[in-house]
Design an enzyme around this catalytic site. Structure first.
Site, PDB file in Angstrom:
ATOM      1  N   CYS A   2       2.952 -11.939   6.815  1.00 42.06           N
ATOM      2  CA  CYS A   2       4.289 -11.377   6.604  1.00 42.06           C
ATOM      3  C   CYS A   2       4.475 -10.098   7.413  1.00 42.06           C
ATOM      4  O   CYS A   2       5.595  -9.722   7.747  1.00 42.06           O
ATOM      5  CB  CYS A   2       4.545 -11.108   5.124  1.00 42.06           C
ATOM      6  SG  CYS A   2       3.360  -9.987   4.345  1.00 42.06           S
TER       7      CYS A   2
ATOM      8  N   HIS B  12       2.907  -7.704  -0.227  1.00 41.51           N
ATOM      9  CA  HIS B  12       3.769  -8.659   0.465  1.00 41.51           C
ATOM     10  C   HIS B  12       5.039  -7.981   0.949  1.00 41.51           C
ATOM     11  O   HIS B  12       5.403  -6.882   0.490  1.00 41.51           O
ATOM     12  CB  HIS B  12       4.112  -9.814  -0.491  1.00 41.51           C
ATOM     13  CG  HIS B  12       4.827 -10.964   0.142  1.00 41.51           C
ATOM     14  ND1 HIS B  12       4.447 -11.529   1.339  1.00 41.51           N
ATOM     15  CD2 HIS B  12       5.934 -11.676  -0.275  1.00 41.51           C
ATOM     16  CE1 HIS B  12       5.253 -12.533   1.629  1.00 41.51           C
ATOM     17  NE2 HIS B  12       6.167 -12.639   0.677  1.00 41.51           N
TER      18      HIS B  12
END
Length: 458
Positions: free
Chosen positions: A55, A298
């Site tokens: 990510c 994340h």
């Protein structure tokens, strides 16, 4: 390459891998990063992420892609009708913008050499000093570079890196068409890593080392596999700085570099709520209403079409924000003894005698507190209010299927309201991580999400 010298391109492989991975590359972490840029079957312009880790590259590109989708000339009303070719062109434009943000004059394109081939005129990734004799001509296309298939056996760490080759191109107006000719490289199994390596070598390993706070800290965490803040900042702003505050700060004689200017896309993080960092106005107030959201592990994206969200901050909004910074628990008041600090932060008169007079006026009952609305009425009664509407639509993106509703990577819509202390426009019981993260910019925000399900930040 004309007069380009070999050392501009022939960076030792060991230096690159140490900067990215550290001393050792864990096979499980490498495998999680082994994916290309792929779009969701359920949202034509949403990139998917297979495993935790990449990510750090995928999400900054997704944010840039959304900027181009929503705010470019001729932007479509319905993004759900975008074709695969249109999505591809948006991604290519975002890939180009990363190189432009890094300020490079020449782009080093890293790709894989087909098995059992020597790579033609491509320059190998040397484990020591490269010879530089087989450097490709500037502008030469890379169609002969065969991308790895998405299916089939995965290469080992050593096999992958031994197969790498480089070509260099001038960063001119035809960069997009050059990358388009090499699109399958980024779409293949190792596309994310090949793009990351290309950005690093284009900017220069030493340039990146000079920007990070600790050059010995790898860009990818060697244990957990997530991207560092320096990696995120590199792709978001073009600078591999390690902090998210505005400009540079001197801490105990050590110069710590932050974000040098306003970003096109912003950044908010749950870690600010936890007091682990401070996000400056350059990222909290970007040029476009798009923010990367960071949890502990994340990255996701919040975006809106509402441009007033990034309008210049009004004096009224600035005063409320600064007052609330001295009221971290959101009580709607501050201790009377903090009035002088608040006035100084707002560049108002903070002389001791004047502060004493205002303390007695604003705390006439001697309760030891000063209420926000009394403060605003005294100092900013005639200031124009914030241009942000009472309610506006926001969307959230999470590239992980397992973290998305029904296992589908789609943009989730919500209706947002920003409430001032004491107002009750909307009553919710939302104590989600995403609300906590958004509150670092909008303390009174409430969002009613579709299906009454708050999106996950993880």
């Amino acid at each position: 390459m004309g007069d380009t010298r070999q050392e501009d391109v022939a960076a030792p492989l060991e230096d690159l891998l140490t900067l990215v991975w550290g001393r050792n590359i864990r096979p499980d972490v490498f495998n999680r990063w082994s994916q290309g840029f792929e779009f969701s079957e359920d949202e034509p312009t949403a990139l998917i992420q297979h495993e935790g880790g990449p990510c750090g590259v995928i999400v900054p590109l997704q944010a840039s892609l959304l900027k181009n989708l929503l705010f470019s000339e001729g932007a479509p009303e319905q993004w759900s009708n975008m074709t695969g070719e249109q999505a591809k062109q948006l991604l290519l434009l975002s890939l180009c913008e990363v190189f432009e943000l890094c300020g490079v004059e020449k782009v080093v394109l890293v790709h894989q050499c087909p098995k059992n081939e020597k790579g033609g005129e491509d320059l190998p990734m040397e484990t020591g000093e490269g010879s530089g004799e087989n450097m490709a001509e500037e502008g030469q296309a890379t169609q002969d570079a065969v991308p790895p298939e998405v299916e089939g056996p995965m290469a080992t760490v050593d096999e992958f890196h031994q197969s790498l080759r480089m070509r260099q191109f001038s960063c001119t107006d035809n960069l997009k068409s050059t990358l388009e000719g090499s699109y399958e490289i980024f779409h293949g199994r190792y596309g994310v890593l090949l793009f990351l390596y290309s950005v690093i070598l284009s900017k220069g390993i030493e340039n990146i080392k000079n920007e990070v706070t600790d050059p010995t800290e790898p860009l990818i965490d060697s244990i957990h596999g997530h991207g560092s803040q320096s990696l995120i900042n590199l792709l978001l702003t073009g600078y591999a700085v390690s902090h998210v505050w505005d400009g540079d700060q001197d801490v105990a004689g050590l110069k710590l570099r932050g974000i040098p200017k306003q970003g096109k896309v912003g950044f908010l993080t749950l870690l600010e709520h936890l007091r682990y960092c401070e996000v400056g106005s350059y990222l909290k107030n970007p040029e476009f209403p798009i923010w990367i959201l960071g949890s502990e592990t994340h990255l996701t994206v919040l975006f809106s079409k509402e441009m007033t969200l990034v309008a210049p901050e009004s004096r009224d909004a600035e005063a409320r924000r600064i007052f609330k910074s001295f009221d971290p628990e959101g009580n709607g008041f501050i201790s009377t003894i903090l009035l002088g600090d608040v006035l100084r932060a707002l560049d108002l008169c903070a002389e001791e005698e004047y502060v004493d007079i205002m303390q007695k006026k604003l705390d006439a009952e001697q309760l030891g507190i000063i209420v926000l609305e009394q403060f605003m009425q005294e100092f900013f009664a005639n200031e124009e209010k914030s241009p942000i509407p009472e309610s506006f639509t926001v969307y959230h993106y999470n590239g992980l299927k397992r973290s998305s509703n029904n296992g589908k990577v789609q943009y989730q819509e919500g209706k947002a309201m920003i409430q001032e202390l004491g107002e009750v426009k909307c009553v919710t019981t939302d104590n989600s991580a995403i609300k906590t993260c958004l509150a670092t910019k909008w303390p009174g925000i409430e969002v009613l999400w579709d299906n009454d399900i708050s999106p996950s930040l993880n």
